[in-house]
Scaffold this motif. Sequence first.
Motif, PDB file in Angstrom:
ATOM      1  N   PRO A  49      57.497  27.903 150.461  1.00 47.83           N
ATOM      2  CA  PRO A  49      56.374  28.475 149.769  1.00 47.83           C
ATOM      3  C   PRO A  49      55.413  28.119 148.538  1.00 47.83           C
ATOM      4  N   HIS A  50      56.257  28.778 147.939  1.00 52.26           N
ATOM      5  CA  HIS A  50      56.224  28.171 146.329  1.00 52.26           C
ATOM      6  C   HIS A  50      55.654  26.960 145.712  1.00 52.26           C
ATOM      7  N   ALA A  51      55.635  26.053 146.892  1.00 52.18           N
ATOM      8  CA  ALA A  51      55.304  24.796 146.585  1.00 52.18           C
ATOM      9  C   ALA A  51      53.845  24.707 146.104  1.00 52.18           C
ATOM     10  N   ALA A  52      53.295  24.166 145.245  1.00 54.99           N
ATOM     11  CA  ALA A  52      51.757  23.604 145.219  1.00 54.99           C
ATOM     12  C   ALA A  52      51.470  22.100 144.790  1.00 54.99           C
ATOM     13  N   THR A  53      50.828  21.982 145.048  1.00 50.71           N
ATOM     14  CA  THR A  53      50.249  20.502 144.106  1.00 50.71           C
ATOM     15  C   THR A  53      48.902  20.906 142.876  1.00 50.71           C
ATOM     16  N   LEU A  54      49.542  20.302 141.776  1.00 49.64           N
ATOM     17  CA  LEU A  54      48.676  20.683 141.079  1.00 49.64           C
ATOM     18  C   LEU A  54      48.216  19.829 140.206  1.00 49.64           C
ATOM     19  N   SER A  55      46.177  19.572 140.187  1.00 42.88           N
ATOM     20  CA  SER A  55      45.966  18.525 139.769  1.00 42.88           C
ATOM     21  C   SER A  55      45.180  18.990 138.490  1.00 42.88           C
ATOM     22  N   THR A  56      44.758  17.477 137.749  1.00 45.79           N
ATOM     23  CA  THR A  56      44.516  17.853 136.141  1.00 45.79           C
ATOM     24  C   THR A  56      44.300  16.650 135.601  1.00 45.79           C
ATOM     25  N   VAL A  57      43.155  16.838 135.246  1.00 48.74           N
ATOM     26  CA  VAL A  57      42.323  15.048 134.364  1.00 48.74           C
ATOM     27  C   VAL A  57      43.207  14.340 132.996  1.00 48.74           C
ATOM     28  N   ASP A  58      43.293  13.420 132.772  1.00 46.69           N
ATOM     29  CA  ASP A  58      44.056  12.559 132.147  1.00 46.69           C
ATOM     30  C   ASP A  58      42.388  11.969 130.632  1.00 46.69           C
ATOM     31  N   ARG A  66      51.114  16.309 141.306  1.00 47.25           N
ATOM     32  CA  ARG A  66      52.139  16.253 142.025  1.00 47.25           C
ATOM     33  C   ARG A  66      52.337  17.942 142.851  1.00 47.25           C
ATOM     34  N   VAL A  67      53.605  17.292 142.981  1.00 45.37           N
ATOM     35  CA  VAL A  67      53.915  19.011 144.213  1.00 45.37           C
ATOM     36  C   VAL A  67      54.789  20.084 142.193  1.00 45.37           C
ATOM     37  N   LEU A  68      54.942  21.128 142.326  1.00 47.07           N
ATOM     38  CA  LEU A  68      55.659  21.725 141.876  1.00 47.07           C
ATOM     39  C   LEU A  68      55.373  22.661 141.931  1.00 47.07           C
ATOM     40  N   ILE A  69      56.470  23.741 141.576  1.00 49.29           N
ATOM     41  CA  ILE A  69      57.025  25.366 141.996  1.00 49.29           C
ATOM     42  C   ILE A  69      56.079  26.216 140.901  1.00 49.29           C
ATOM     43  N   VAL A  70      55.448  27.234 142.396  1.00 52.50           N
ATOM     44  CA  VAL A  70      55.258  28.257 140.892  1.00 52.50           C
ATOM     45  C   VAL A  70      55.624  29.434 140.712  1.00 52.50           C
ATOM     46  N   LYS A  71      56.125  29.857 139.694  1.00 57.30           N
ATOM     47  CA  LYS A  71      56.867  30.964 139.379  1.00 57.30           C
ATOM     48  C   LYS A  71      56.460  32.559 139.344  1.00 57.30           C
ATOM     49  N   ASN A  72      54.791  32.496 139.727  1.00 53.32           N
ATOM     50  CA  ASN A  72      54.513  33.931 139.901  1.00 53.32           C
ATOM     51  C   ASN A  72      53.163  33.680 139.383  1.00 53.32           C
ATOM     52  N   VAL A  73      52.759  34.887 139.672  1.00 49.90           N
ATOM     53  CA  VAL A  73      51.416  35.776 139.837  1.00 49.90           C
ATOM     54  C   VAL A  73      51.287  36.578 139.038  1.00 49.90           C
ATOM     55  N   THR A  74      50.883  36.494 138.032  1.00 49.26           N
ATOM     56  CA  THR A  74      50.737  37.751 136.644  1.00 49.26           C
ATOM     57  C   THR A  74      49.773  38.886 137.903  1.00 49.26           C
ATOM     58  N   GLY A  77      46.634  38.233 137.641  1.00 45.19           N
ATOM     59  CA  GLY A  77      45.962  37.206 138.642  1.00 45.19           C
ATOM     60  C   GLY A  77      46.089  35.474 138.503  1.00 45.19           C
ATOM     61  N   GLU A  78      46.691  35.605 137.004  1.00 46.65           N
ATOM     62  CA  GLU A  78      46.789  34.265 136.789  1.00 46.65           C
ATOM     63  C   GLU A  78      48.296  33.543 137.243  1.00 46.65           C
ATOM     64  N   PHE A  79      47.969  32.238 137.527  1.00 46.27           N
ATOM     65  CA  PHE A  79      49.127  31.634 138.232  1.00 46.27           C
ATOM     66  C   PHE A  79      50.089  30.774 136.668  1.00 46.27           C
ATOM     67  N   GLU A  80      51.018  30.982 137.263  1.00 44.93           N
ATOM     68  CA  GLU A  80      52.242  30.647 136.458  1.00 44.93           C
ATOM     69  C   GLU A  80      53.783  29.198 136.635  1.00 44.93           C
ATOM     70  N   ILE A  81      53.211  27.416 135.884  1.00 49.04           N
ATOM     71  CA  ILE A  81      53.614  27.567 136.754  1.00 49.04           C
ATOM     72  C   ILE A  81      54.814  26.627 134.844  1.00 49.04           C
ATOM     73  N   ALA A  82      55.790  25.941 135.625  1.00 53.58           N
ATOM     74  CA  ALA A  82      56.639  25.561 133.923  1.00 53.58           C
ATOM     75  C   ALA A  82      56.877  24.738 133.847  1.00 53.58           C
ATOM     76  N   THR A  83      56.321  23.440 132.600  1.00 51.88           N
ATOM     77  CA  THR A  83      56.801  21.506 132.773  1.00 51.88           C
ATOM     78  C   THR A  83      57.415  21.334 131.685  1.00 51.88           C
ATOM     79  N   PHE A 103      48.086  24.945 147.848  1.00 48.05           N
ATOM     80  CA  PHE A 103      48.840  25.875 148.304  1.00 48.05           C
ATOM     81  C   PHE A 103      48.727  25.190 150.249  1.00 48.05           C
ATOM     82  N   TYR A 104      49.584  24.520 150.987  1.00 45.71           N
ATOM     83  CA  TYR A 104      49.559  24.457 152.810  1.00 45.71           C
ATOM     84  C   TYR A 104      50.602  24.982 152.491  1.00 45.71           C
ATOM     85  N   TRP A 105      50.683  25.908 153.571  1.00 47.44           N
ATOM     86  CA  TRP A 105      51.297  26.406 154.607  1.00 47.44           C
ATOM     87  C   TRP A 105      51.205  25.954 156.145  1.00 47.44           C
ATOM     88  N   SER A 106      52.102  25.148 156.705  1.00 47.53           N
ATOM     89  CA  SER A 106      51.527  24.357 157.879  1.00 47.53           C
ATOM     90  C   SER A 106      51.553  25.784 158.788  1.00 47.53           C
TER      91      SER A 106
END
Length: 218
Positions: A49-58, A66-74, A77-83, A103-106
């Motif tokens: 449930p903590h997986a989300a699609t992160l969209s960026t621009v080049d 791409r899909v990644l794991i969200v680590k925390n919501v501070t 209210g900031e969403f933490e990711i790591a890469t 996020f999509y929780w079917s």
Amino acid sequence: MPDLRDLLRSLPAIVGDPPPWDPQRAPEDPRALFIDWLHEAIERGVAEPHAATLSTVDTHGRPDARVLIVKNVTASGEFEIATMSTSAKGRQLAAHPACALTFYWSPLARSVRVRGVARPASPQDSARDFLARHPDSRALVFASAAGGESASDEEHRRLVGEAKARIERDPDLVSPDWVVWRIRPDSVEFWQGSEDRDHLRLRYLRSGNGWSRERLRA
Ligand SMILES: Cc1cc2nc3c(=O)[nH]c(=O)nc-3n(C[C@H](O)[C@H](O)[C@H](O)COP(=O)(O)O)c2cc1C
């Protein structure tokens, strides 16, 4: 073999069973609602449930995702990711910090869309996150940083082996290439599917020190 269009048309969509939700009674802050929805997703047994699609621009303004794991919501209210800083997303965020998380929780017929701006956490916070990872994942970071994205299988295996041995000798070894990013949302939309297809949408927009809320249709 049926025509692909016919096959896709025959598949059900938005098959989840949404819990009761009244957008009129939503809290003032999107963080509180996000945490509620996340807990409900966990309770319903949603896989990752903590997986989300992160969209960026080049650098050419072309979107990437791409899909990644969200680590925390501070607490703020900031969403933490790591890469890795050397990854495409790491480079894209460094050049253009505007980004989105989806996020999509079917099983709950729910989706959350976050738009905001990312900033790197302190090296200490990134190091803490790095050391909390499994040693094999840490070794992969060292190996990928050393070999780049297109190392041969043989070279990659060698670098992973080397990194595992280094970590065994020094378990506190931290890669400076591992970066935690904090995404400060300026917009958070909550979407819940409805059997009658008149889906529920509620968008929070940052406004001064607080948030405004608006219902969206369609
Ligand atoms: C469920 C799932 C979780 C993932 N979690 C992460 C993650 O937390 N961090 C990460 O960098 N990549 C993660 N990935 C891999 C990314 O989707 C992606 O393939 C990789 O990071 C390279 O992306 P980039 O080339 O756009 O930077 C995950 C993939 C999946 C399917």
